[in-house]
Design an enzyme around this catalytic site. Structure first.
Site, PDB file in Angstrom:
ATOM      1  N   ASP A  68       0.870  -1.171   0.000  1.00 43.73           N
ATOM      2  CA  ASP A  68       0.000   0.000   0.000  1.00 43.73           C
ATOM      3  C   ASP A  68       0.915   1.231   0.000  1.00 43.73           C
ATOM      4  O   ASP A  68       2.103   1.152   0.341  1.00 43.73           O
ATOM      5  CB  ASP A  68      -0.968   0.002   1.190  1.00 43.73           C
TER       6      ASP A  68
HETATM    7  C1  BGC Z   1      -5.052   3.303  -0.104  1.00 43.27           C
HETATM    8  C2  BGC Z   1      -5.110   2.348  -1.266  1.00 43.27           C
HETATM    9  C3  BGC Z   1      -4.926   3.107  -2.564  1.00 43.27           C
HETATM   10  C4  BGC Z   1      -3.621   3.864  -2.509  1.00 43.27           C
HETATM   11  C5  BGC Z   1      -3.312   4.644  -3.773  1.00 43.27           C
HETATM   12  C6  BGC Z   1      -3.832   4.208  -0.165  1.00 43.27           C
HETATM   13  O1  BGC Z   1      -3.937   5.239   0.768  1.00 43.27           O
HETATM   14  O2  BGC Z   1      -5.078   2.596   1.108  1.00 43.27           O
HETATM   15  O3  BGC Z   1      -6.340   1.670  -1.268  1.00 43.27           O
HETATM   16  O4  BGC Z   1      -4.978   2.232  -3.641  1.00 43.27           O
HETATM   17  O5  BGC Z   1      -3.664   4.768  -1.436  1.00 43.27           O
HETATM   18  O6  BGC Z   1      -4.213   5.680  -3.928  1.00 43.27           O
END
Ligand code: BGC
Length: 721
Positions: free
Chosen positions: A262
């Site tokens: 993530d």
């Molecule tokens: C989220 C993800 C997301 C990523 C990119 C993170 O803060 O938890 O679900 O895909 O950001 O935007």
């Protein structure tokens, strides 16, 4: 050379491919392996490292010298998000609008896996049109607490419903040679302290509740990528969790694709590299100092990470590229098409849940109604953007008010009053606009309007600022002083319909008590208002069923009853074990406000004659259960038959019932249909922590067929030998 059939040849070639596909596939996958091996030989260490970390918010660098593209990821799950600049500001392009798809819990409320496939398929087409090779979707962490800020993005509290929808979403996206990135692996069930909290959960609950949809999306859906969660599990960050990544995902489930962190969720170089993370993503430059950039280069040179580990990661990345950007089958893609709008409309119209219709005010008697007061901020609010977290720059979004005007504007005098302000912005921490008092002037104006019309339709609930990534709600109260508004408008006009819009449970107990007509709707995508108007007017008979329990009191919910949320000192212990959602409410005999699987229709269904193909089964058998469903009312409708099992006298703790099959069928007025549902006997197993095996206990099992988890219409008993 890759084997490739021209498009027009495909249908006619069915028989040909059926005979040859196994052989052709093996041959082509061997050819891909050979190509990958030869590329790996040509890459320098520096070039390999460049493939393993971000070089922009959503991208990695490729190796131009060898024609290897970078990965181009994008959010998901509401649609292909707008392009952003470093720092997350909008890129202000005119070319990045997309279809806004209904949120995850809306899709789950359809109980229709075919719609999950279409959602994925269409989003995959849009991803190709926008040149994104990995969609960061679907997201399906279990709704452990109704407060989790991302409940709206996720699907359900039930692992079976979750898995069925996840598999089809993945298959749909990947049918377009775009990789799905299933997220967030695993136990990311709260936003409070998501980046630091350590989850303790017993192995049985992990296997039976939190992992099934991930497992199914890998082993059945063949997901090509997966995102590790921010939190820790049993002391190790999910992005460096040997158990989750190496043992379970890559070992047991034989995952061949890429583990992507993530964003900003990587915490080490050597541990993460050796424990199974493949690609480090994040949005803060400088990218050269990421754990998987220069520090990884140094660790390889210093002998702390072997070249074998690096090559394995590169192999996975190249393999995913051969399924996506380097695949000769990747279509050009399509965006904002009428077909995509139709998918959105179909999902939205099947997701809306009729909670109460005591006066039969719905469907609206449009020939008798001359005037309607449409009241509430959510009648004009749009939901494609908002809060913290992925949104979509929707090409268009039909609001509830616009939908009613589209459908009724010519014959009915529709007047609008805002009633409350849903303006709310705050990032991080837990938030509580529930304490915001009603604006008495706005309430008075709305009530005065309601007095002048034949009826009032109130649009209240949450919005995408209030339900948001990065924070959990503080409690379940309706925000923005909405209860005061509901009371005032209902007093002013007894013919008031309440439409609550949200992606997660709210405390609507006062409304349930005092109001006769309640509809639940969601952040329902570009076609939101049209679908809603068609449900209200009866063009569409509502068929949505709640994908999670609405507790009567937050304290009744398992994690809250056991004081096991949000944890203390960054430790959260999932004390409820397997008793998540309705499993808890049923087993502990607690009456919810609305139960899992609940949803009314404009018609009634009568169930009869539940029977099974046999009475006793062996572990390798399938149970085929058939029940007659008769539509006894005046309207054609869609009914979701839910099949639960219950095991008395078990060697282990069991939930009172568990969903094991469901099927949505269309039934014409007066018609009776036979609905058959299959349960593989192996699905009756529990996870045995002592032997680390799934065990099907011999003995009697009760099958319960119902229209919700608490409205069981028919039962039958089978024996497993
Ligand atoms: C989220 C993800 C997301 C990523 C990119 C993170 O803060 O938890 O679900 O895909 O950001 O935007």
């Amino acid at each position: 050379m890759k084997l490739k059939f021209p498009h027009y040849f495909l249908c006619g070639a069915f028989i040909f491919t059926a005979f040859n596909s196994g052989h052709a596939q093996t041959k082509s996958s061997q050819q891909t392996e050979t190509k990958i091996a030869s590329i790996i030989k040509k890459l320098t260490l520096e070039e390999k490292i460049a493939l393993l970390h971000a070089d922009g918010i959503f991208s990695t660098a490729g190796v131009p010298r060898l024609g290897i593209p970078g990965l181009m990821t994008d959010d998901g799950p509401l649609g292909v998000r707008e392009d952003v600049l470093p720092g997350w500001g909008s890129a202000n392009l005119t070319t990045d609008s997309a279809t806004f798809f209904p949120n995850g819990s809306a899709l789950a409320a359809t109980w229709n896996p075919a719609l999950a496939y279409r959602f994925g398929h269409d989003m995959g087409e849009e991803a190709n049109a926008r040149k994104k090779s990995i969609m960061l979707a679907p997201a399906f962490n279990i709704a452990r607490t109704p407060l989790c800020g991302r409940t709206y993005e996720y699907y359900s509290e039930d692992p079976f419903l979750n898995a069925r929808l996840a598999v089809q979403s993945v298959k749909g996206i990947q049918s377009q040679h775009v990789a799905a990135c299933v997220k967030h692996y695993a136990v990311n069930n709260q936003e409070i302290e998501r980046g630091r909290v350590n989850v303790s959960v017993d192995e049985r609950a992990l296997r039976e509740i939190y992992l099934p949809a991930f497992k199914a999306s890998i082993t059945e859906g063949n997901a090509w990528t997966i995102m590790s969660a921010y939190n820790k599990l049993r002391g190790a960050y999910c992005s460096e969790n040997d158990y989750l990544l190496n043992k379970v995902l890559k070992g047991e489930w034989k995952f061949k694709g890429i583990v992507i962190s993530d964003w900003g969720g990587t915490h080490s170089t050597v541990n993460a590299a050796n424990n199974g993370l493949d690609v480090e993503m994040g949005s803060r430059p400088p990218y050269s100092s990421y754990y998987f950039a220069n520090p990884l280069l140094d660790s390889v040179k210093g002998g702390k990470v072997s070249m074998k580990v690096i090559d394995e990661k590169v192999k996975r990345i190249l393999w995913v590229m051969y399924q996506t950007t380097l695949s000769s089958n990747q279509p050009a893609g399509k965006i904002n098409t009428t077909e995509h709008s139709k998918t959105v409309y179909d999902i939205a119209s099947e997701s809306i849940v009729l909670l109460k219709n005591d006066k039969h005010l719905l469907p609206l008697n449009t020939s008798a109604i001359k005037s309607i007061a449409v009241i509430g901020d959510n009648a004009t609010h749009t939901f494609h953007l908002g809060g913290f977290g992925a949104g979509v720059k929707a090409r268009y979004e039909v609001t509830a008010l616009a939908g009613l005007q589209n459908r009724l504007g010519k014959t009915v005098d529709i007047k609008f009053s805002q009633g409350y302000s849903g303006l709310y912005r705050q990032r991080g921490g837990s938030v509580n606009p529930a304490t915001k008092p009603a604006d008495s002037a706005m309430v008075a104006k709305a009530a005065a309007l309601a007095k002048t019309t034949d009826m009032a339709i109130l649009f209240i609930g949450g919005n995408r600022d209030y339900e948001s990534e990065g924070s959990d709600r503080k409690d379940l109260s309706l925000p923005f002083g909405e209860q005061t508004l509901v009371d005032a408008v209902t007093t002013a006009n007894p013919n008031t319909i309440v439409v609550v819009v949200g992606g997660a449970p709210y405390d609507i107990s006062q409304i349930k008590k005092n109001n006769h007509t309640i509809v639940w709707s969601w952040y329902n995508g570009s076609e939101n208002g049209n679908a809603l108007a068609d449900v209200l007017t009866g063009k569409v008979n509502p068929s949505g069923k709640l994908p999670f329990t609405f507790p009567a009191d937050l304290k009744d919910s398992p994690a809250h009853a056991l004081n096991a949320y949000p944890g203390e000192k960054l430790e959260v212990d999932y004390k409820e074990g397997i008793l998540v959602g309705y499993r808890w409410f049923d087993t502990k005999k607690i009456e919810p406000l609305y139960c899992f699987g609940y949803g009314l229709s404009y018609t009634d269904y009568k169930y009869a004659g539940l029977h099974t193909n046999k009475t006793s089964y062996k572990p390798a058998d399938y149970i085929v259960a058939t029940v007659k469903v008769k539509n006894t009312g005046k309207y054609a409708g869609k009914e979701t038959v839910q099949l639960y099992i219950s095991k008395a006298n078990s060697a282990v703790e069991r939930a009172e019932k568990e969903l094991k099959a469901f099927k949505k069928v269309t039934v014409a007025a007066g018609e009776t249909v036979d609905v058959s549902l299959n349960i593989p006997v192996k699905d009756l197993a529990y996870y045995d922590v002592k032997t680390s095996k799934w065990i099907v206990e011999p003995g009697k099992y009760k099958l319960l067929a119902g229209t919700s988890s608490r409205d069981i219409k028919q039962t039958s008993v089978i024996t497993v030998n």
